[in-house]
Scaffold this motif. Structure first.
Motif, short mmCIF file in Angstrom:
data_model
loop_
_atom_site.label_atom_id
_atom_site.label_comp_id
_atom_site.label_asym_id
_atom_site.label_seq_id
_atom_site.Cartn_x
_atom_site.Cartn_y
_atom_site.Cartn_z
N HIS A 131 5.53 -0.53 -2.66
CA HIS A 131 4.35 0.11 -3.24
C HIS A 131 4.50 0.32 -4.75
CE1 HIS A 131 0.88 2.62 -3.78
NE2 HIS A 131 1.61 3.67 -4.11
N PHE A 132 5.73 0.47 -5.22
CA PHE A 132 5.95 0.72 -6.65
C PHE A 132 5.54 -0.46 -7.51
CE2 PHE A 132 9.91 0.21 -4.23
CZ PHE A 132 10.20 -1.10 -4.53
N GLY A 163 0.82 -1.21 0.00
CA GLY A 163 0.00 0.00 0.00
C GLY A 163 0.85 1.26 0.00
N PRO A 164 0.22 2.44 -0.05
CA PRO A 164 0.95 3.71 -0.05
C PRO A 164 1.90 3.80 1.15
CG PRO A 164 -1.35 4.07 -0.56
CD PRO A 164 -1.24 2.64 -0.16
N GLY A 184 16.25 -5.18 -10.52
CA GLY A 184 16.36 -4.58 -9.20
C GLY A 184 16.22 -3.08 -9.21
N CYS A 185 15.94 -2.49 -10.37
CA CYS A 185 15.74 -1.04 -10.48
C CYS A 185 14.25 -0.75 -10.31
CB CYS A 185 16.25 -0.53 -11.82
SG CYS A 185 18.02 -0.81 -12.07
N PHE A 186 13.82 -0.68 -9.06
CA PHE A 186 12.39 -0.58 -8.76
C PHE A 186 11.77 0.73 -9.23
CE2 PHE A 186 13.69 -3.40 -5.02
CZ PHE A 186 13.59 -4.53 -5.79
N ALA A 187 12.52 1.80 -9.19
CA ALA A 187 11.95 3.10 -9.57
C ALA A 187 11.88 3.26 -11.08
CB ALA A 187 12.79 4.22 -8.96
N GLU A 188 12.88 2.73 -11.80
CA GLU A 188 12.96 2.96 -13.24
C GLU A 188 12.28 1.89 -14.09
OE1 GLU A 188 15.43 2.64 -11.08
OE2 GLU A 188 17.18 3.88 -11.56
N ASP A 189 12.30 0.65 -13.62
CA ASP A 189 11.89 -0.47 -14.48
C ASP A 189 10.52 -1.06 -14.12
OD1 ASP A 189 14.12 -0.26 -16.00
OD2 ASP A 189 15.20 -1.92 -15.08
#
Length: 272
Positions: free
Chosen positions: A147-148, A141-142, A161-166
């Motif tokens: 959450h991503f 959740g938020p 392993g690039c959670f923000a970009e991939d």
């Protein structure tokens, strides 16, 4: 001497039952008849149907059976069905999903289930399959550490392993993270033909490693007792042609190394 008449003794006449009853009516009190209970009657009285006893027996049996079944199904976790992660067939949502069938959501529709709306479940997708992860709202959740992943298919991120970009299902080029870096000083140890064949083998091996890395997480969600499959992501036909090929993220790029010179690896291991 005067003649005397002989004395004759007479027996008293026997009294009959009628005479006795007639004579006793006036002098003897009337007897009170006592009602006796026969053994058969006692047995019938003891075996009389008592519904309260039967109800108690049934309720006791059901309680004991419920406790035993709870213990078996929960693997010894609880006797009273207080399981943290009950089997899917004991969950209301699972039966509802079985009745309606799997969901088919577009990426835009899937994004509505990212946990920001607390009235909706939290969904994530991997390799095109959607799972309900509402049981772990704190994580997905938020504000949660993962959450991503919620509300999207982020298959690529599970591997790189690039959670923000991939956070995308596009796996094209992900195998590059397992490919060695080209280096002229190292690559001169092979002929051009040998280097071409070597690169083919390296790429095939890299794709295999990507497949195994993704499969690990696919199996994780598929076999989870906590999360359940609810449907599939519907991608637009030909979406890869209209989507730019993604570059390898910085973190995965930094993990790449140069090729090993033939014989160097054996020498290093022998020295150790």
């Amino acid at each position: 001497m005067a003649d005397t008449e002989p004395t004759v003794r007479q027996r008293k006449p026997k009294t009959t039952a009628n005479d006795a009853s007639d004579s006793s009516d006036a002098s003897e009190p009337e007897l009170v008849k006592v009602k006796t209970v026969s053994p058969t009657h006692k047995l019938e009285k003891e075996d009389a149907y008592n519904p309260i006893v039967d109800i108690f027996r049934v309720l006791t049996f059901l309680f004991v059976a419920s406790c035993g079944l709870s213990y078996l199904i929960s693997g010894g976790e609880t006797w009273t069905w207080g399981m943290k992660n009950p089997p899917k067939y004991l969950q209301k949502d699972w039966w509802e999903s079985q009745w309606r069938g799997p969901l088919h959501l577009t990426p835009a529709q899937l994004s509505a289930y990212d946990g920001t709306d607390e009235t909706k479940p939290i969904y994530l997708a991997i390799n095109g399959t959607i799972y309900d992860v509402s049981a772990n709202r704190r994580t997905y959740g938020p504000g949660g550490s993962y959450h991503f992943f919620a509300g999207r298919d982020a298959s690529r991120a599970y591997v790189t392993g690039c959670f923000a970009e991939d956070t995308t299902p596009d796996m094209r080029g992900a195998e590059e993270m397992y490919l060695p870096l080209d280096d002229p000083e190292v690559d001169r140890h092979w002929t051009a033909e040998q280097l071409r064949e070597l690169r083919k083998k390296e790429r095939a091996e890299a794709k295999r490693r990507v497949h195994e890395a993704l499969k690990h997480w696919v199996d994780f969600f598929a076999k989870s007792k906590k999360y359940r499959m609810v449907g599939y992501v519907v991608m637009e036909e030909g979406w890869k042609k209209t989507t730019p090929r993604r570059k390898l993220c910085d973190s995965a790029q930094q993990g790449r190394t140069k090729r090993k010179i033939p014989g160097q690896e054996e020498f290093t291991q022998g020295s150790a």
